[in-house]
Design a protein around this motif. Structure first.
Motif, PDB file in Angstrom:
ATOM      1  N   TYR A 267      34.264  43.159  42.001  1.00 46.60           N
ATOM      2  CA  TYR A 267      33.329  43.665  43.010  1.00 46.60           C
ATOM      3  C   TYR A 267      34.061  44.601  43.971  1.00 46.60           C
ATOM      4  O   TYR A 267      35.255  44.447  44.233  1.00 46.60           O
ATOM      5  N   ARG A 507      27.688  45.394  41.561  1.00 43.84           N
ATOM      6  CA  ARG A 507      29.145  45.563  41.553  1.00 43.84           C
ATOM      7  C   ARG A 507      29.669  46.262  42.806  1.00 43.84           C
ATOM      8  O   ARG A 507      30.735  45.921  43.307  1.00 43.84           O
ATOM      9  N   ILE A 537      28.074  39.030  47.792  1.00 46.35           N
ATOM     10  CA  ILE A 537      28.981  38.772  46.674  1.00 46.35           C
ATOM     11  C   ILE A 537      29.110  37.282  46.417  1.00 46.35           C
ATOM     12  O   ILE A 537      29.104  36.834  45.257  1.00 46.35           O
TER      13      ILE A 537
END
Length: 546
Positions: A267, A507, A537
């Protein structure tokens, strides 16, 4: 590798040729990036493998200070924290053991939610009249009350109203020139732009979403101490400007620096200033979606200048904190006072004991940036002389009308002169307060600025010029990895901040003050968006653990 305060910092791009894989890469070592990295690192359940990539040689982003001018580090970026309520940054400061001084929100300059009653510390200088308006007079001044009422009532406006500039909005309200000038100096300048660039709909949204209360907070130490605190234990690579980002849904992200170093991660959190995105400093593969590109280009970010002046004595009233100035070179000034700080040898090295800060943004900053630093300081000192000088020994603050700004500066505003000469500043000051966010700087001293003119001056008429000891001009447009001040509520940009904040393929995540739709850009906005991106995330990686 050069050693730093934290052993896991890397002072440069030394990863060339090495395969690096991390869970999360955070690009940008300002408050948003460090808030995200700190939250992820503290999570401790599979997401502690986090690295921060900072393009500059120090952390902090726009949080920086200089030393040698006053007996304390002087902030050249933000100085104040926002709000007593719901403030994550205040909680961090309290964890650090900071002593916090509170100031009523409405005595400062970003007062979109202020009370209509003017604080007893507030003053207004009406440059076209050469008149200082006291707090008691301000409470009865029709134009001053009117401009605050207009902006206060934005919270009651329909958020779906057709967008227009605040200049157009004020024109529709039928306000006079004085109200317009007050709105420019008080609100537009603090937002970081001109009234023509200030968007009504984003102003309304900001007014309706502010939740932080009516208090400004000043710490007993530089704001860089928060940066130090948040960065403890983090993996940090300095001097690592990202120039290319590849991202795919199945493989994650890969980043390149200027020298070819690469790093991969699952990420990415991108927290770079808006100008870095607008000027395509970072290349994306695949290219950013059209909606994202449109949002980036629609969010405004203009230049900002801080003019910092140190004096041997104070020539202003003891209870004065800030002054809003119309028809002047500097739209707003304030005075600062912090505890003395000694260097390691116990010495106090400073040019002056008292500090006045001037702030200008938007088109005023664009025009002023064409002048030399020395000329900027001379213009600022002339304004202070006009504001605080006395006539025939009188103690009144009402001196001669402010010199407009000067004709030369007005000409610069009308036709930006690209051929202006830049004055070389004076000798470089030694840093007695080494820190993470210390700015490399040179100060302009009294003798360099005034030369031999001072002998004929009357202190009563020229208190600022006579007691001036040194100054510094911070032009944020010249900072390579910032390139301006901060984003402002922008015309035809309603909804753009939410679009900018949307992740790409699960992402790439975006944070920073430009991605917060409900806060006049500030440290609190940056911190909150960093934590928001980190939470996104965490939700993707471990949804069962939220």
């Amino acid at each position: 590798m050069q050693k730093t305060k934290y052993s896991n910092w890397v002072q440069g791009s030394d990863m060339k040729g090495k395969f690096q894989r991390k869970k999360v890469v955070v690009v940008g070592g300002g408050l948003a990036g460090l808030a995200a990295a700190r939250m992820l690192s503290d999570y401790r359940r599979g997401l502690e493998d986090v690295v921060v990539l900072e393009a500059d040689s120090s952390l902090g982003g726009r949080i920086k200070h200089i030393t040698g001018l006053a007996p304390w580090p002087v902030e050249v970026g933000p100085e104040f924290l926002h709000g007593r309520k719901h403030s994550s940054v205040r909680r961090i400061a309290e964890e650090m053991g900071c002593q916090i001084r509170e100031l009523p929100y409405h005595i400062l300059l970003c007062i979109l939610h202020s009370l209509i009653t003017i604080s007893k510390f507030d003053r207004y200088y009406l440059g076209h009249e050469g008149r200082m308006v006291s707090s008691s007079e301000a409470n009865e001044h029709t134009d001053i009350l009117h401009v605050h009422q207009i902006f206060e009532r934005l919270a009651e406006e329909d958020p779906e109203v057709p967008d227009m500039s605040m200049a157009e909005y004020l024109h529709c309200k039928g306000v006079n020139r004085v109200v317009t000038q007050l709105a420019q100096s008080f609100y537009a300048n603090d937002f970081g732009c001109s009234l023509e660039q200030l968007g009504l709909r984003e102003c309304i949204e900001e007014a309706q979403q502010w939740i932080y209360g009516d208090t400004y907070l000043i710490l007993d130490r530089p704001l860089s101490s928060i940066i130090d605190y948040l960065s403890q234990g983090l993996q940090v690579h300095l001097n690592w400007p990202v120039v290319r980002v590849e991202y795919t849904e199945d493989k994650g992200v890969r980043l390149w620096s200027q020298n070819g170093s690469t790093i991969c991660a699952d990420y990415l959190i991108l927290t770079v200033p808006m100008k870095i995105l607008q000027e395509c400093v970072v290349e994306f593969d695949p290219p950013l979606p059209p909606s994202k590109l449109k949002s980036i280009q629609s969010i405004g970010m203009r230049n900002a200048l801080k003019v910092i002046m140190a004096f041997s004595e104070s020539f202003w009233p003891e209870d004065l904190f800030d002054v809003i100035c119309t028809d002047c070179f500097l739209p707003e000034i304030w005075v600062t006072q912090y505890p003395d700080v000694a260097n390691e040898a116990g010495q106090r090295t400073a040019l002056g004991q008292f500090v006045v800060v001037g702030f200008m943004a938007g088109e005023l900053a664009v025009a002023a940036s064409q002048l030399s630093d020395g000329d900027i300081l001379l213009q600022a000192l002339s304004q202070l002389d006009s504001m605080f000088g006395t006539i025939n020994g009188s103690t009144t603050l009402n001196a001669e009308p402010c010199s407009k700004p000067s004709c030369a500066f007005q000409d610069t505003i009308d036709t930006i002169n690209s051929d202006s000469q830049v004055l070389e500043p004076g000798g470089e000051m030694m840093d007695p307060f080494p820190g993470v966010a210390e700015m490399p700087h040179k100060l302009i001293t009294r003798s360099e600025l005034h030369h031999r003119e001072m002998a004929s001056w009357d202190w009563k008429l020229k208190p600022a010029s006579t007691s001036f000891q040194g100054g510094y001009v911070m032009n944020w447009e010249l900072q390579e990895y910032v390139r301006g001040g901060y984003t402002h509520p922008s015309l035809h940009a309603h909804g753009a901040r939410r679009t900018l904040a949307e992740p790409l393929l699960g992402r790439v995540f975006f944070a920073g003050e430009a991605t917060h739709p409900g806060v006049n850009p500030c440290l609190q906005a940056a911190f909150d968006t960093g934590q928001r991106a980190a939470s996104e995330i965490i939700a993707l990686a471990n949804p069962s653990r939220l």
